[in-house]
Design a protein around this motif. Structure first.
Motif, PDB file in Angstrom:
ATOM      1  N   ALA A  66      49.545  19.693 -35.705  1.00 18.58           N
ATOM      2  CA  ALA A  66      49.639  18.698 -34.627  1.00 18.58           C
ATOM      3  C   ALA A  66      50.760  19.037 -33.657  1.00 18.58           C
ATOM      4  O   ALA A  66      51.783  19.604 -34.050  1.00 18.58           O
ATOM      5  CB  ALA A  66      49.892  17.313 -35.220  1.00 18.58           C
ATOM      6  N   GLY A 118      53.884  25.510 -40.866  1.00 17.97           N
ATOM      7  CA  GLY A 118      54.200  24.840 -39.602  1.00 17.97           C
ATOM      8  C   GLY A 118      53.659  25.641 -38.442  1.00 17.97           C
ATOM      9  O   GLY A 118      53.249  26.795 -38.603  1.00 17.97           O
ATOM     10  N   PHE A 119      53.654  25.042 -37.284  1.00 20.35           N
ATOM     11  CA  PHE A 119      53.223  25.735 -36.071  1.00 20.35           C
ATOM     12  C   PHE A 119      54.394  25.805 -35.104  1.00 20.35           C
ATOM     13  O   PHE A 119      55.236  24.908 -35.084  1.00 20.35           O
ATOM     14  CB  PHE A 119      52.053  24.986 -35.407  1.00 20.35           C
ATOM     15  CG  PHE A 119      50.717  25.428 -35.929  1.00 20.35           C
ATOM     16  CD1 PHE A 119      50.349  25.174 -37.243  1.00 20.35           C
ATOM     17  CD2 PHE A 119      49.812  26.094 -35.105  1.00 20.35           C
ATOM     18  CE1 PHE A 119      49.116  25.587 -37.735  1.00 20.35           C
ATOM     19  CE2 PHE A 119      48.578  26.509 -35.577  1.00 20.35           C
ATOM     20  CZ  PHE A 119      48.230  26.258 -36.896  1.00 20.35           C
ATOM     21  N   ALA A 153      54.793  26.424 -31.074  1.00 18.39           N
ATOM     22  CA  ALA A 153      54.252  26.714 -29.742  1.00 18.39           C
ATOM     23  C   ALA A 153      55.449  27.057 -28.871  1.00 18.39           C
ATOM     24  O   ALA A 153      56.336  26.235 -28.669  1.00 18.39           O
ATOM     25  CB  ALA A 153      53.537  25.488 -29.213  1.00 18.39           C
ATOM     26  N   LYS A 213      63.138  24.381 -41.170  1.00 17.44           N
ATOM     27  CA  LYS A 213      62.215  23.340 -41.649  1.00 17.44           C
ATOM     28  C   LYS A 213      61.691  23.643 -43.050  1.00 17.44           C
ATOM     29  O   LYS A 213      60.791  22.963 -43.530  1.00 17.44           O
ATOM     30  CB  LYS A 213      61.034  23.176 -40.668  1.00 17.44           C
ATOM     31  CG  LYS A 213      61.413  23.101 -39.199  1.00 17.44           C
ATOM     32  CD  LYS A 213      61.577  21.676 -38.700  1.00 17.44           C
ATOM     33  CE  LYS A 213      62.201  21.631 -37.327  1.00 17.44           C
ATOM     34  NZ  LYS A 213      61.298  21.384 -36.236  1.00 17.44           N
ATOM     35  N   LYS A 216      62.517  28.399 -36.999  1.00 13.81           N
ATOM     36  CA  LYS A 216      61.794  27.193 -37.411  1.00 13.81           C
ATOM     37  C   LYS A 216      61.455  27.260 -38.900  1.00 13.81           C
ATOM     38  O   LYS A 216      61.571  26.280 -39.622  1.00 13.81           O
ATOM     39  CB  LYS A 216      60.508  27.051 -36.587  1.00 13.81           C
ATOM     40  CG  LYS A 216      60.313  25.668 -36.034  1.00 13.81           C
ATOM     41  CD  LYS A 216      59.301  25.627 -34.905  1.00 13.81           C
ATOM     42  CE  LYS A 216      60.007  25.485 -33.569  1.00 13.81           C
ATOM     43  NZ  LYS A 216      59.077  25.409 -32.446  1.00 13.81           N
ATOM     44  N   ALA A 221      54.665  14.549 -30.294  1.00 11.43           N
ATOM     45  CA  ALA A 221      55.613  14.321 -29.186  1.00 11.43           C
ATOM     46  C   ALA A 221      57.021  14.285 -29.770  1.00 11.43           C
ATOM     47  O   ALA A 221      57.240  13.701 -30.839  1.00 11.43           O
ATOM     48  CB  ALA A 221      55.287  13.005 -28.498  1.00 11.43           C
ATOM     49  N   ASP A 222      57.963  14.926 -29.106  1.00 16.21           N
ATOM     50  CA  ASP A 222      59.334  14.982 -29.631  1.00 16.21           C
ATOM     51  C   ASP A 222      60.132  13.733 -29.288  1.00 16.21           C
ATOM     52  O   ASP A 222      61.126  13.431 -29.931  1.00 16.21           O
ATOM     53  CB  ASP A 222      60.055  16.213 -29.075  1.00 16.21           C
ATOM     54  CG  ASP A 222      59.527  17.500 -29.696  1.00 16.21           C
ATOM     55  OD1 ASP A 222      59.157  17.455 -30.889  1.00 16.21           O
ATOM     56  OD2 ASP A 222      59.461  18.528 -29.002  1.00 16.21           O
ATOM     57  N   ASP A 281      61.020  13.855 -37.138  1.00 17.50           N
ATOM     58  CA  ASP A 281      60.556  15.240 -37.294  1.00 17.50           C
ATOM     59  C   ASP A 281      59.805  15.326 -38.627  1.00 17.50           C
ATOM     60  O   ASP A 281      60.424  15.434 -39.698  1.00 17.50           O
ATOM     61  CB  ASP A 281      61.746  16.198 -37.245  1.00 17.50           C
ATOM     62  CG  ASP A 281      61.282  17.653 -37.175  1.00 17.50           C
ATOM     63  OD1 ASP A 281      60.205  17.956 -37.741  1.00 17.50           O
ATOM     64  OD2 ASP A 281      61.975  18.468 -36.556  1.00 17.50           O
ATOM     65  N   ILE A 282      58.490  15.247 -38.543  1.00 17.68           N
ATOM     66  CA  ILE A 282      57.663  15.158 -39.758  1.00 17.68           C
ATOM     67  C   ILE A 282      57.759  16.453 -40.560  1.00 17.68           C
ATOM     68  O   ILE A 282      57.908  16.450 -41.781  1.00 17.68           O
ATOM     69  CB  ILE A 282      56.187  14.865 -39.396  1.00 17.68           C
ATOM     70  CG1 ILE A 282      56.113  13.705 -38.403  1.00 17.68           C
ATOM     71  CG2 ILE A 282      55.367  14.576 -40.647  1.00 17.68           C
ATOM     72  CD1 ILE A 282      54.734  13.486 -37.799  1.00 17.68           C
ATOM     73  N   LEU A 283      57.693  17.581 -39.835  1.00 21.37           N
ATOM     74  CA  LEU A 283      57.728  18.881 -40.504  1.00 21.37           C
ATOM     75  C   LEU A 283      59.026  19.043 -41.305  1.00 21.37           C
ATOM     76  O   LEU A 283      59.000  19.468 -42.462  1.00 21.37           O
ATOM     77  CB  LEU A 283      57.606  20.000 -39.461  1.00 21.37           C
ATOM     78  CG  LEU A 283      57.503  21.426 -39.986  1.00 21.37           C
ATOM     79  CD1 LEU A 283      56.283  21.601 -40.874  1.00 21.37           C
ATOM     80  CD2 LEU A 283      57.462  22.436 -38.843  1.00 21.37           C
ATOM     81  N   LYS A 334      50.776  21.757 -40.599  1.00 18.38           N
ATOM     82  CA  LYS A 334      51.160  20.856 -39.521  1.00 18.38           C
ATOM     83  C   LYS A 334      50.782  21.455 -38.168  1.00 18.38           C
ATOM     84  O   LYS A 334      51.610  22.029 -37.469  1.00 18.38           O
ATOM     85  CB  LYS A 334      52.663  20.577 -39.600  1.00 18.38           C
ATOM     86  CG  LYS A 334      53.051  19.722 -40.789  1.00 18.38           C
ATOM     87  CD  LYS A 334      53.668  18.387 -40.370  1.00 18.38           C
ATOM     88  CE  LYS A 334      52.836  17.645 -39.386  1.00 18.38           C
ATOM     89  NZ  LYS A 334      53.433  16.986 -38.301  1.00 18.38           N
TER      90      LYS A 334
END
Ligand code: CTP
Length: 411
Positions: free
Chosen positions: A282, A329-330, A332, A348, A344, A285-286, A313-315, A280
């Motif tokens: 991408a 997951g990423f 940032a 997740k 995270k 946008a939250d 929250d797709i992740l 993931k």
């Protein structure tokens, strides 16, 4: 791929020769070592110094250019050395004249003699006037070269330097670099993703505020696209779910274009079943405006407040449904990188989180480079120092494959 894949980049004489500089850079970003060989007419268009500065290596310009007798001997056999040391020969722009020489085995300068002595893979990116491209002689030469197994990166249609409109414009450097990467992957011993289906998300999402405005972020999609390209090179089936970006789609990748977080979630859920690995990348946008108005919002003198709702929250959802699929997951972050990534990873249910500090100049969002720390479910943290996003992508797969083995053997 061998530890480093060596690419000899032959530059022919044409208006598009300057684009070969961008190609050299795109190849180096993918971790290739690049030796530039210019024809005499290419030097009329670009100076060798441009390539020398970019590649940090001497540029080969001519067959018998050396001053002393000793130098003449060494330069006379240098084309054999270049032919032996390089794994891939890419010629861009390949002029009509060069195509004719290659097709018929004429060898009267450094590039054409190197070609004859070369036994590796050849990628040719032609560029010329439309009528020259369409001429039966050129088309016949191309047929011969294709039959010989060379990869031809077709020129684009467009307005040419001569004012004509039609095929003949050199393909974009990124597209040529992808073709070279594809060839490198084909000959690669590292087909460790054979049989995997990798689902990757990339880019930002755009959340409409009204019919003409949206909320988004600065993600360029470069990291996700580099991951898609790397996975395809290593033999995976790749499903790339991408938000709006300006990048060329990587070769051999199933591309699904989406705009909003809700659309991205749907595309991910539709393909989750088939995936063996989900990455993931991408920057979703939250928040979004749940029911944006149908008409453009008009300006008034009054202060405007927007009410925003969280996006799915797709992740987290993939984390709940993933089964034994590997989930990356990423994160940032602008501070407390490792702790935030660990949190995270736990919350997740990820197997790996790729953490990067987005506050550093020159890396991250819009850049071609990145520096990350891989935080693993096993408790390990692996720093990956600053490198091109392509090199980082390969490191992520190296560690993901090791992690899969470790998790399986721990069961
Ligand atoms: N992500 C997601 N769906 C969202 C938001 C984020 O799937 N609605 C995914 C991103 O693709 C990325 C990861 O979550 O893999 C982390 O994104 P990031 O913005 O760093 O973190 P957030 O989850 O938004 O958490 P926080 O705001 O606490 O940093």
């Amino acid at each position: 791929m061998p530890v480093t894949t060596n690419v000899a980049l032959g530059v022919g004489g044409g208006i598009a020769a300057y684009k070969a500089a961008e190609l050299a850079r795109a190849l180096m970003e993918r971790g290739f070592s690049v030796q530039v060989v210019m024809t005499r007419s290419a030097e009329e268009f670009v100076r060798p110094l441009t390539f020398a500065a970019l590649t940090g290596r001497k540029v080969i310009t001519n067959l018998f250019s050396a001053a002393s007798a000793e130098d003449t001997l060494s330069s006379a056999i240098e084309h054999i050395r270049v032919a032996q040391e390089n794994h891939i020969l890419v010629i861009a722009p390949a002029t009509a004249d060069l195509l004719a020489k290659l097709a018929h085995g004429l060898a009267d300068d450094f590039l054409t003699t190197t070609y004859l002595a070369f036994t590796g893979s050849v990628v040719l990116a032609p560029a010329m006037n439309t009528n020259m491209w369409n001429h039966p002689a050129t088309q016949e030469n191309l047929r011969i070269l294709r039959e010989r197994g060379h990869v031809i990166v077709e020129p684009d249609d467009g307005i040419l330097a001569c004012g004509m409109v039609g095929p003949g414009r050199l393909a974009e450097p990124e597209i040529i670099a992808q073709a070279v990467a594809g060839v490198a992957g084909r000959g690669s011993s590292k087909h460790d993703l054979d049989g995997e289906t990798v689902l990757i998300t990339a880019g930002p999402t755009q959340e409409p505020l009204d019919p003409v405005r949206y909320l988004s972020n600065r993600s360029s999609g470069k990291m996700g696209y580099a991951l898609a390209e790397a996975a395809a090179e290593r033999g995976a089936r790749v499903i790339l779910v991408s938000g709006p970006v300006t990048l060329a789609p990587p070769a051999r990748v199933e591309l699904i274009l989406v705009r909003t977080a809700v659309e991205m979630r749907q595309a991910v859920m539709d393909h989750l079943e088939q995936a063996t690995m989900i990455i993931k990348a991408a920057a979703v946008a939250d928040y979004h405006r749940a029911n944006p108005p149908q008409q453009k919002v008009k300006k008034t003198a009054a202060r405007l407040s927007l009410e925003l709702d969280p996006t799915p929250d797709i992740l987290a959802e993939v984390g709940r449904k993933k089964g034994d699929r590997l989930l990356v997951g990423f994160a940032a972050e602008t501070e407390n990188l490792i702790e935030a990534a660990r949190r995270k990873l736990q919350s997740k249910n990820c197997d790996m989180v790729v953490a990067n500090l987005v506050s550093q100049p020159g890396i991250g969002f819009e850049s071609d480079e990145n520096a990350v720390t891989l935080v693993l479910r096993t408790g390990e943290t692996i720093p990956v120092e600053r490198a091109s996003k392509s090199i980082i992508a390969h490191r992520i797969f190296d560690e993901a494959m090791k992690l899969r083995l470790a998790l399986h053997s721990a069961q």
